[in-house]
Design an enzyme around this catalytic site. Structure first.
Site, mmCIF file in Angstrom:
data_model
loop_
_atom_site.group_PDB
_atom_site.id
_atom_site.type_symbol
_atom_site.label_atom_id
_atom_site.label_comp_id
_atom_site.label_asym_id
_atom_site.label_seq_id
_atom_site.Cartn_x
_atom_site.Cartn_y
_atom_site.Cartn_z
ATOM 1 C CB THR A 112 67.133 76.035 35.128
ATOM 2 O OG1 THR A 112 66.208 76.039 34.044
ATOM 3 C CG2 THR A 112 66.998 74.737 35.894
ATOM 4 C CB SER A 114 67.923 77.136 30.208
ATOM 5 O OG SER A 114 67.676 76.002 31.030
ATOM 6 C CB CYS A 115 63.573 75.381 31.146
ATOM 7 S SG CYS A 115 63.898 74.496 32.688
ATOM 8 N N GLY A 116 63.268 78.059 33.370
ATOM 9 C CA GLY A 116 62.386 78.542 34.423
ATOM 10 C C GLY A 116 61.938 77.429 35.337
ATOM 11 C CB CYS A 118 61.237 71.970 36.261
ATOM 12 S SG CYS A 118 62.693 72.547 35.362
#
Length: 282
Positions: A112, A114-116, A118
């Protein structure tokens, strides 16, 4: 090729006055990365430098390490039902002797903005796949005074941020503080991949004499990407995560957080930071 920015109508309210006007937004679109024709990952990114992004992602995954590992990268035609090209699917072709990861349904990953990525690999996996142990790199020393100048240089070079206010940035500096390259993206991890991918394409890996500066926080994934590219110093204008600090301590990465003006915190790898004044005062 998709545009970096898009225009949208917005209702603007200022001190009770209401008006309608167009606003410039950063574009965000999915990019599917295929490896030798097989789907590997999907990331949400700002269009632009897609080939470098894909190459940098594969450096961080331990697949690519030199320009000779890469045969070519192409946009895939027929990415939609009607056969049109969305420029949102790239296929990376590697040299015959490149060892490929096991691509299974469980291996395919989604990132994503936002957080890269997962569910990233463990510290052990990073340690075993890193090509250039940064603890073995030639000694590099950086002064706090030099580090303090880098955020302003990064901000001054963010061209798209000035129009949208919605982009992260990553920049490479040499040990004298000269800006070598900067990339912007809706995701910090993508901006770093674009930097590393361009370095790979230009035969510049490992980046053993460079400082990586990122806007925002320093996550485990950003620390991992620095380690995989052989970068000895990672600095961030905000906080690191606990796992990023663990990885830095494990690998010998110098990790600096809260780099704002003349203030900063050194979380790991302090041997590369010249601390003569602080030592004298202590």
């Amino acid at each position: 090729m998709g545009r970096v920015t898009e225009r949208r109508k917005v209702i603007r309210i200022r001190d009770g006055a209401v008006s309608s006007r167009p606003d410039t937004l950063v574009a965000e679109e999915p990019l599917e990365i295929r490896l030798n024709g097989k789907p590997l990952a999907i990331t949400m990114r700002t269009p632009g430098d897609d080939f470098a992004l894909a190459a940098g992602f594969l450096v961080s995954e331990g697949v690519l390490g030199a320009a000779s590992d890469l045969l070519n990268i192409v946009y895939c035609a027929g990415a939609t039902v009607d056969g049109s090209n969305t420029y949102n699917v790239v296929d990376v072709r590697t040299a015959p002797d490149v060892v490929l990861p096991d691509i299974t349904l469980e291996r395919n990953v989604y990132t994503t903005s936002s957080c890269g990525l997962c569910g990233k690999a463990s510290l052990d996996a990073v340690r075993t796949t890193a090509r250039w142990p940064i603890s073995d790199a030639p000694p590099l020393r950086v002064g706090p005074e030099l580090l303090a100048t880098l955020p302003d240089r990064l901000r001054a070079a963010q061209r798209v941020f000035d129009r949208t206010g919605g982009l992260h940035a990553a920049a490479l500096f040499d040990e004298d503080g000269e800006l070598l390259d900067i990339r912007e993206d809706v995701g910090r991890h993508n901006a770093v991949d674009k930097l590393v991918g361009r370095a790979l394409q230009q035969g510049g890996l490992p980046l053993s004499r460079c400082i990586l500066l990122v806007s925002g926080r320093a996550s485990f994934e950003l620390a991992q990407k620095a380690v995989m590219a052989g970068i000895p110093v990672l600095a961030a204008v905000s906080a690191p995560s606990s796992l990023a600090v663990d990885l830095a301590a494990e690998t010998g990465l110098t990790l600096v957080g809260f780099l704002r003006g003349s203030s900063m915190n050194v979380y790991a790898g302090e041997k590369r930071i010249t601390l003569r004044e602080a030592a004298a005062q202590g």
